[in-house]
Design a protein around this motif. Structure first.
Motif, short mmCIF file in Angstrom:
data_model
loop_
_atom_site.label_atom_id
_atom_site.label_comp_id
_atom_site.label_asym_id
_atom_site.label_seq_id
_atom_site.Cartn_x
_atom_site.Cartn_y
_atom_site.Cartn_z
N TYR A 175 -29.33 -10.37 28.10
CA TYR A 175 -30.52 -10.41 27.25
C TYR A 175 -30.98 -11.87 27.12
CZ TYR A 175 -28.98 -5.80 25.50
OH TYR A 175 -28.59 -4.49 25.39
N GLY A 176 -32.29 -12.07 27.06
CA GLY A 176 -32.80 -13.39 26.73
C GLY A 176 -32.63 -14.44 27.80
N PHE A 177 -32.61 -14.03 29.06
CA PHE A 177 -32.60 -14.96 30.18
C PHE A 177 -33.91 -14.79 30.95
CE2 PHE A 177 -28.29 -15.41 29.13
CZ PHE A 177 -27.71 -16.42 29.88
N GLU B 128 -31.90 -20.29 39.30
CA GLU B 128 -30.92 -19.45 38.60
C GLU B 128 -31.51 -18.07 38.29
OE1 GLU B 128 -28.97 -21.16 35.25
OE2 GLU B 128 -28.13 -22.84 36.38
N SER B 129 -32.80 -18.02 37.98
CA SER B 129 -33.40 -16.71 37.66
C SER B 129 -33.29 -15.76 38.85
CB SER B 129 -34.86 -16.89 37.22
OG SER B 129 -35.71 -17.16 38.33
N TYR B 130 -33.43 -16.29 40.06
CA TYR B 130 -33.28 -15.45 41.25
C TYR B 130 -31.83 -14.99 41.41
CZ TYR B 130 -37.99 -16.00 43.10
OH TYR B 130 -39.35 -15.93 43.29
N VAL B 131 -30.89 -15.84 41.05
CA VAL B 131 -29.48 -15.45 41.12
C VAL B 131 -29.21 -14.29 40.16
CG1 VAL B 131 -27.11 -16.21 40.67
CG2 VAL B 131 -28.68 -17.71 41.90
N TRP B 132 -29.80 -14.34 38.96
CA TRP B 132 -29.58 -13.24 38.00
C TRP B 132 -30.19 -11.95 38.53
CZ3 TRP B 132 -26.33 -16.30 37.09
CH2 TRP B 132 -26.44 -17.52 36.42
N HIS C 190 -22.90 -21.07 33.23
CA HIS C 190 -21.47 -21.18 32.93
C HIS C 190 -20.99 -19.96 32.15
CE1 HIS C 190 -20.70 -25.17 34.49
NE2 HIS C 190 -21.72 -25.67 33.82
N GLY C 191 -21.80 -19.50 31.20
CA GLY C 191 -21.42 -18.34 30.41
C GLY C 191 -21.32 -17.08 31.24
N ILE C 192 -22.31 -16.84 32.09
CA ILE C 192 -22.31 -15.63 32.92
C ILE C 192 -21.11 -15.62 33.86
CG2 ILE C 192 -23.51 -14.46 34.82
CD1 ILE C 192 -26.14 -15.20 33.41
N PHE C 193 -20.88 -16.73 34.55
CA PHE C 193 -19.78 -16.76 35.51
C PHE C 193 -18.42 -16.65 34.81
CE2 PHE C 193 -22.68 -19.28 38.54
CZ PHE C 193 -23.16 -18.10 39.08
N THR C 194 -18.33 -17.17 33.59
CA THR C 194 -17.09 -17.02 32.83
C THR C 194 -16.91 -15.57 32.40
OG1 THR C 194 -17.24 -19.30 32.03
CG2 THR C 194 -15.83 -17.80 30.78
N ALA C 195 -18.00 -14.93 31.98
CA ALA C 195 -17.92 -13.54 31.52
C ALA C 195 -17.57 -12.59 32.66
CB ALA C 195 -19.24 -13.13 30.88
N THR D 226 -26.43 -6.02 34.25
CA THR D 226 -27.72 -5.36 34.02
C THR D 226 -28.62 -6.27 33.20
OG1 THR D 226 -26.65 -3.20 34.04
CG2 THR D 226 -28.86 -3.32 33.09
N VAL D 227 -29.79 -6.59 33.73
CA VAL D 227 -30.78 -7.36 32.98
C VAL D 227 -31.48 -6.40 32.02
CG1 VAL D 227 -32.92 -8.69 33.13
CG2 VAL D 227 -31.10 -9.04 34.83
N CYS D 228 -31.37 -6.67 30.73
CA CYS D 228 -31.85 -5.72 29.71
C CYS D 228 -33.11 -6.17 29.00
CB CYS D 228 -30.75 -5.48 28.68
SG CYS D 228 -29.25 -4.74 29.36
N SER D 229 -33.60 -7.38 29.26
CA SER D 229 -34.83 -7.84 28.60
C SER D 229 -35.59 -8.74 29.55
CB SER D 229 -34.50 -8.59 27.30
OG SER D 229 -33.89 -9.84 27.58
N VAL D 230 -36.92 -8.64 29.51
CA VAL D 230 -37.77 -9.51 30.33
C VAL D 230 -38.98 -9.94 29.51
CG1 VAL D 230 -37.10 -8.53 32.55
CG2 VAL D 230 -39.00 -7.52 31.30
#
Length: 267
Positions: A203-205, A249-253, A188-193, A263-267
């Motif tokens: 970060y942190g996903f 959801e991780s595949y969607v990101w 919900h947060g990502i799609f809202t952003a 941009t995914v900044c942390s793994v």
């Protein structure tokens, strides 16, 4: 590369994502840069705080601490905090305000009514249950904060987006994915952003698999599994596993990262 990003950007699910209404939760059409900060355990291995705090807007989730030793990992700045149903109850409802059950918001000082000073904390509620009553309770309990709720019509649009993106992924040969009942707070947060940020840093996903440790690094603490959250929680509760498809959801990101939408900044 650029060709892969263009191909990902042109998928049907990405088109639906671009058609989501622009959010105005911050009182402005858009922020130049946004950091969306989840609670994943791998954040404890890094020092992302300074980079996170440099963004124009920072979105966090539920009530995990950002003070003390955590500040170096995840920063201190918060503009938006997305609350799930349980954390909305903990943060807002007076019936739970006793010493055993209350869980204060990390930015508690910014939820009190003050003149001047920092911008008020913005709380985003997404769970549709008793939403109007929950908003009223949040405003009473946190008079200095601004409280928003995602409308059911908007949530339904977000659901259509993730269904389409999952279908795109399966067409590309990924999956199968497990069943799910609700989007996570993070989704919900990502799609809202997406509707209010020109650029998004994640970060942190849980997105890409973590790098394998080098032989010289050993296996960590006596073979313990890594923490699920940077605050030390070892694993997700049963309800979280039943209601959400974390792996899907991780595949969607990853797909959004490939399309250069964020941009995914942390793994």
């Amino acid at each position: 590369g650029a060709e892969a990003a263009a191909a990902a950007y042109g998928l049907p699910g990405m088109k639906l994502l671009r058609e989501l209404p622009r959010s105005m939760l911050g009182g402005k059409a858009n922020f130049k840069s946004c950091a969306i900060v989840g609670n994943a355990g791998h954040l404890a291995k890094g020092a992302y705080g300074a980079a996170i705090d440099r963004h124009d807007a920072v979105m966090r989730f539920n009530v995990l601490s950002i003070g003390g030793a955590h500040a170096k990992m995840v920063g201190r700045k918060t503009d938006f905090r997305v609350l799930n149903h349980l954390r909305s109850l903990h943060g807002c409802c007076k019936v739970l305000h006793d010493e055993k059950q209350t869980i204060k918001l990390p930015e508690r000082s910014r939820t009190k009514r003050k003149k001047g000073g920092k911008e008020p904390l913005k709380l985003i509620l997404w769970h549709p249950g008793q939403q109007r009553n929950m908003m009223a309770e949040c405003r009473r309990s946190n008079p200095g904060a601004r409280v928003f709720a995602l409308a059911m019509s908007y949530i339904q649009k977000q659901v259509r987006v993730i269904k389409a993106l999952r279908m795109d992924l399966m067409t590309l040969g990924f999956g199968p994915f497990t069943s799910w009942k609700q989007l996570t707070s993070g989704a919900h947060g990502i799609f809202t952003a997406v509707g209010m940020c020109d650029s998004i840093s994640l970060y942190g996903f849980t997105s890409f698999p973590p790098p394998k440790p080098k032989p010289s690094e050993g296996s960590g603490e006596a073979g313990k599994a890594p923490s699920d959250q940077y605050g030390g929680r070892r694993k997700k509760g049963n309800d979280a596993v039943i209601w959400h498809d974390w792996n899907g959801e991780s595949y969607v990101w990853r797909l959004l990262h490939a399309s250069a939408k964020m941009t995914v900044c942390s793994v």
